[in-house]
Design an enzyme around this catalytic site. Structure first.
Site, PDB file in Angstrom:
ATOM      1  N   ASP A   1       0.798  -1.242   0.119  1.00  0.00           N
ATOM      2  CA  ASP A   1       0.069  -0.070   0.193  1.00  0.00           C
ATOM      3  C   ASP A   1       0.869   1.240   0.063  1.00  0.00           C
ATOM      4  O   ASP A   1       2.026   1.008   0.164  1.00  0.00           O
ATOM      5  CB  ASP A   1      -0.852  -0.057   1.190  1.00  0.00           C
ATOM      6  CG  ASP A   1      -1.689   1.059   1.358  1.00  0.00           C
ATOM      7  OD1 ASP A   1      -2.428   1.585   0.403  1.00  0.00           O
ATOM      8  OD2 ASP A   1      -2.312   1.193   2.734  1.00  0.00           O
ATOM      9  N   HIS A   2       0.210   2.353  -0.213  1.00  0.00           N
ATOM     10  CA  HIS A   2       0.890   3.612   0.040  1.00  0.00           C
ATOM     11  C   HIS A   2       0.765   4.206   1.172  1.00  0.00           C
ATOM     12  O   HIS A   2      -0.417   4.636   1.526  1.00  0.00           O
ATOM     13  CB  HIS A   2       0.495   4.659  -1.212  1.00  0.00           C
ATOM     14  CG  HIS A   2       1.214   4.525  -2.526  1.00  0.00           C
ATOM     15  ND1 HIS A   2      -0.169   4.520  -3.561  1.00  0.00           N
ATOM     16  CD2 HIS A   2       2.158   3.856  -3.247  1.00  0.00           C
ATOM     17  CE1 HIS A   2       0.730   4.353  -4.756  1.00  0.00           C
ATOM     18  NE2 HIS A   2       1.713   3.978  -4.606  1.00  0.00           N
TER      19      HIS A   2
ATOM     20  N   CYS B   1      -4.908   4.204   1.202  1.00  0.00           N
ATOM     21  CA  CYS B   1      -6.083   3.418   1.000  1.00  0.00           C
ATOM     22  C   CYS B   1      -5.673   2.908  -0.269  1.00  0.00           C
ATOM     23  O   CYS B   1      -6.866   2.619  -1.026  1.00  0.00           O
ATOM     24  CB  CYS B   1      -7.451   4.355   0.956  1.00  0.00           C
ATOM     25  SG  CYS B   1      -7.724   4.923   2.571  1.00  0.00           S
ATOM     26  N   HIS B   2      -4.626   2.402  -0.710  1.00  0.00           N
ATOM     27  CA  HIS B   2      -4.328   1.751  -1.878  1.00  0.00           C
ATOM     28  C   HIS B   2      -3.694   0.326  -1.974  1.00  0.00           C
ATOM     29  O   HIS B   2      -2.824   0.057  -2.499  1.00  0.00           O
ATOM     30  CB  HIS B   2      -3.276   2.860  -2.880  1.00  0.00           C
ATOM     31  CG  HIS B   2      -3.686   4.136  -3.114  1.00  0.00           C
ATOM     32  ND1 HIS B   2      -2.861   5.116  -3.160  1.00  0.00           N
ATOM     33  CD2 HIS B   2      -5.073   4.884  -2.924  1.00  0.00           C
ATOM     34  CE1 HIS B   2      -3.314   6.234  -3.471  1.00  0.00           C
ATOM     35  NE2 HIS B   2      -4.644   6.101  -3.375  1.00  0.00           N
ATOM     36  N   PRO B   3      -4.624  -0.536  -1.134  1.00  0.00           N
ATOM     37  CA  PRO B   3      -3.849  -1.665  -1.130  1.00  0.00           C
ATOM     38  C   PRO B   3      -3.996  -2.622  -2.325  1.00  0.00           C
ATOM     39  O   PRO B   3      -4.885  -2.545  -3.034  1.00  0.00           O
ATOM     40  CB  PRO B   3      -4.661  -2.464  -0.013  1.00  0.00           C
ATOM     41  CG  PRO B   3      -5.957  -1.697  -0.192  1.00  0.00           C
ATOM     42  CD  PRO B   3      -5.648  -0.438  -0.574  1.00  0.00           C
TER      43      PRO B   3
END
Ligand SMILES: Cc1cc2nc3c(=O)[nH]c(=O)nc-3n(C[C@H](O)[C@H](O)[C@H](O)COP(=O)(O)OP(=O)(O)OC[C@H]3O[C@@H](n4cnc5c(N)ncnc54)[C@H](O)[C@@H]3O)c2cc1C
Length: 504
Positions: A293-294, A442-444
């Site tokens: 993720d980021h 919120c980029h998994p």
């Protein structure tokens, strides 16, 4: 148990960004009968449509409410929101619409994925969009109408000017995947309202007789005859149902949902499955591995000048930078946000935030079911900042952000950095702030990685290794996160998946 429903050709599990694209594209062919199952609701809160309200959605019924396990970096769990309802995460996200920089797709072949370079994806990126900028390489006839904010918040425009004064490149189209530097980013906002995947793709398809959509339907597990996936067992209305697929089941339940469904169906690492009390149907050690993720650290500023009220998505302008000249592409993002986000130092009533995120993190974690119960909370461990290079990228981004904040274009705003604040002057204390107080962007991605080695889950045509009639087509197949927000990439993957299914 109720009797099986009539067979569909394709069952899609999850009605988010990818699921809505596939439901729409597959049913363009009237011969293909499609069932779309979605755990959440068709009726989402009114505020979904109102762009500045998006931060409130992560704690609404339109989200699952997940958190990670305690992270070693921060000593605390990290909230990891994902959407629940038609549109999925595209219905609660921050509406930034941007391809990763073209260089960030090069490593997708590292585990054997073939045919997924930026150039390979380009026709699918273009198919998704009608880009109002008309920039070279952008789409002109796709369902998503995307463009930058007409009038960005003045404080964000000042940040853009400050970035240019600090020596950064002024980009023309930072959403197109070809440029570095700073520019207003495209947004999924049309006529002042959010345009989710459900709005752009699913709504126009809902009247088709070959598409059934069942909401409030949580997929429990996949059904098999030998090695062939033949359907889905799901819960809806307090009962258990089954649905049969004549051709394929496609998991579009997102990076968290798709891997969990595989694991509950006995597909995954033998240790993980046994620990959860699930019989092993098909050992596939990569399921749930490669979660990444980021992470994002926030520099919160107070201003003497009042910041105008937000009218878009809060984050209308961003920049892609290289943390070191040796990097083969941009690996840090700075996003300018027109509100002061909550911070651990002191409350700020009037101000703005600069978010700093490593775009190509090396840290990798895992995801697993805690039990066979489809409603039990998963064990999510992204292991943020376990690789030092991710911290180095953030430190470089924070240094760039501070230089921008000192530039003349922002002087008139009367700026004071509240968090981490001037006390964080040396590398150790800045690193300590980033590690302790980051949040998820919120980029998994990555839990059903595409490739052909022992840690990959799907092949280059998105078919689950070793099984028939089963694909995964969502953010989970991404081998390495692209260097920008992820939604545009997921849309392109789903467009490509629709092509792959049509040809098979
Ligand atoms: C708060 C937030 C802000 C974000 N901001 C941005 C942004 O500004 N720009 C950007 O590019 N990206 C952003 N993202 C990320 C982006 O939205 C996602 O990468 C993308 O939407 C993922 O698409 P997906 O199809 O893989 O999964 P999702 O869109 O999450 O869809 C998965 C769907 O499957 C359903 N599902 C899950 N399990 C089951 C089950 N067992 N049975 C039935 N249905 C199930 C879910 O309810 C959901 O509807 C953000 C995400 C969040 C959560």
């Amino acid at each position: 148990m109720s009797s099986p429903k009539p067979a569909y050709d394709v069952i899609l599990v999850g009605g988010g960004s990818a699921g809505c694209v596939l439901a729409s594209r597959l049913t363009e062919n009237a011969e293909v009968r499609v069932l779309l199952l979605e755990a959440g609701s068709a009726r989402l809160p009114e505020s979904v449509a109102h762009p500045p309200a998006w931060p409130s959605l992560v704690a609404s019924e339109a989200a699952w409410g997940d958190s990670t396990v305690v992270q070693r970096a921060s000593g605390a769990p990290v909230p990891l929101p994902r959407g629940r309802g038609l549109g999925g995460s595209s219905a609660i996200n921050a509406m930034v619409f941007a391809r990763g920089h073209r260089t960030s797709y090069d490593s997708w072949s590292a585990h054997g994925a073939r045919g997924w370079t930026f150039d390979d994806l380009l026709p699918y990126f273009q198919r998704t969009e009608t880009a109002v900028s008309g920039a070279p390489g952008r789409g002109t006839g796709g369902p998503l109408t995307v463009g930058p904010a007409q009038q960005p918040n003045e404080v964000l425009t000042a940040c853009l000017d400050a970035a240019v004064e600090a020596g950064h490149r002024r980009a023309f189209d930072i959403s197109g995947g070809l440029e570095e530097g700073f520019a207003p980013v495209d947004l999924n906002i049309v006529g002042g309202r959010r345009q989710s995947a459900a709005d752009a793709y699913l709504a126009p398809a809902l009247g088709r007789p070959n598409l059934d959509v069942v909401t409030g339907a949580t997929a429990h597990r996949l059904l098999f005859e030998g090695r062939r996936c033949v359907g889905v067992e799901y819960g809806a209305g307090g009962r258990t149902h089954t649905a049969a697929a004549g051709r394929e089941v496609v998991l579009t339940a997102g990076s968290i949902g798709s891997a969990l469904i595989l694991q509950r169906s006995g597909i995954g690492s033998e240790d993980d499955l046994r620990q959860a009390g699930v019989d092993v149907r098909h050992a596939l050690p990569g399921v749930g591995r490669n979660l990444h993720d980021h992470p994002r650290a926030n520099l919160v500023h107070q201003t003497r000048q009042p910041v105008p009220a937000a009218s878009h998505n809060h984050g209308e302008i961003l920049g892609l930078l290289r943390s070191t000249p040796a990097a083969d592409g941009p690996d840090v993002q700075l996003i300018f946000i027109d509100i002061p986000l909550p911070n651990p130092v002191a409350p700020v009533r009037n101000g703005f935030t600069i978010g700093v995120s490593p775009m190509r993190p090396a840290s990798r974690g895992s995801l697993r079911i805690s039990s066979a119960d489809p409603y039990a909370a998963p064990v999510i461990d992204p292991r943020y900042f376990t690789e030092e290079e991710d911290l180095r990228a953030v430190l470089s981004g924070i240094a760039a952000a501070r230089e921008i904040a000192r530039s003349p274009a922002l002087a008139g705003w009367g700026i004071e950095e509240v968090a981490p604040g001037p006390a964080a002057a040396d590398e150790t204390s800045i690193a300590d702030y980033a590690r302790r107080y980051f949040g998820s962007y919120c980029h998994p991605v990555g839990t059903c990685m595409m490739g052909d080695d022992e840690v990959s889950v799907v092949d280059s045509a998105l078919r689950v290794h070793g099984l028939d009639g089963l694909r995964v087509a969502d953010a989970s197949v991404i081998p390495a996160i692209p260097s920008n927000n992820t939604n545009a990439t997921v849309y392109a993957i789903a467009e490509r998946a629709a092509d792959l299914l049509a040809r098979s």
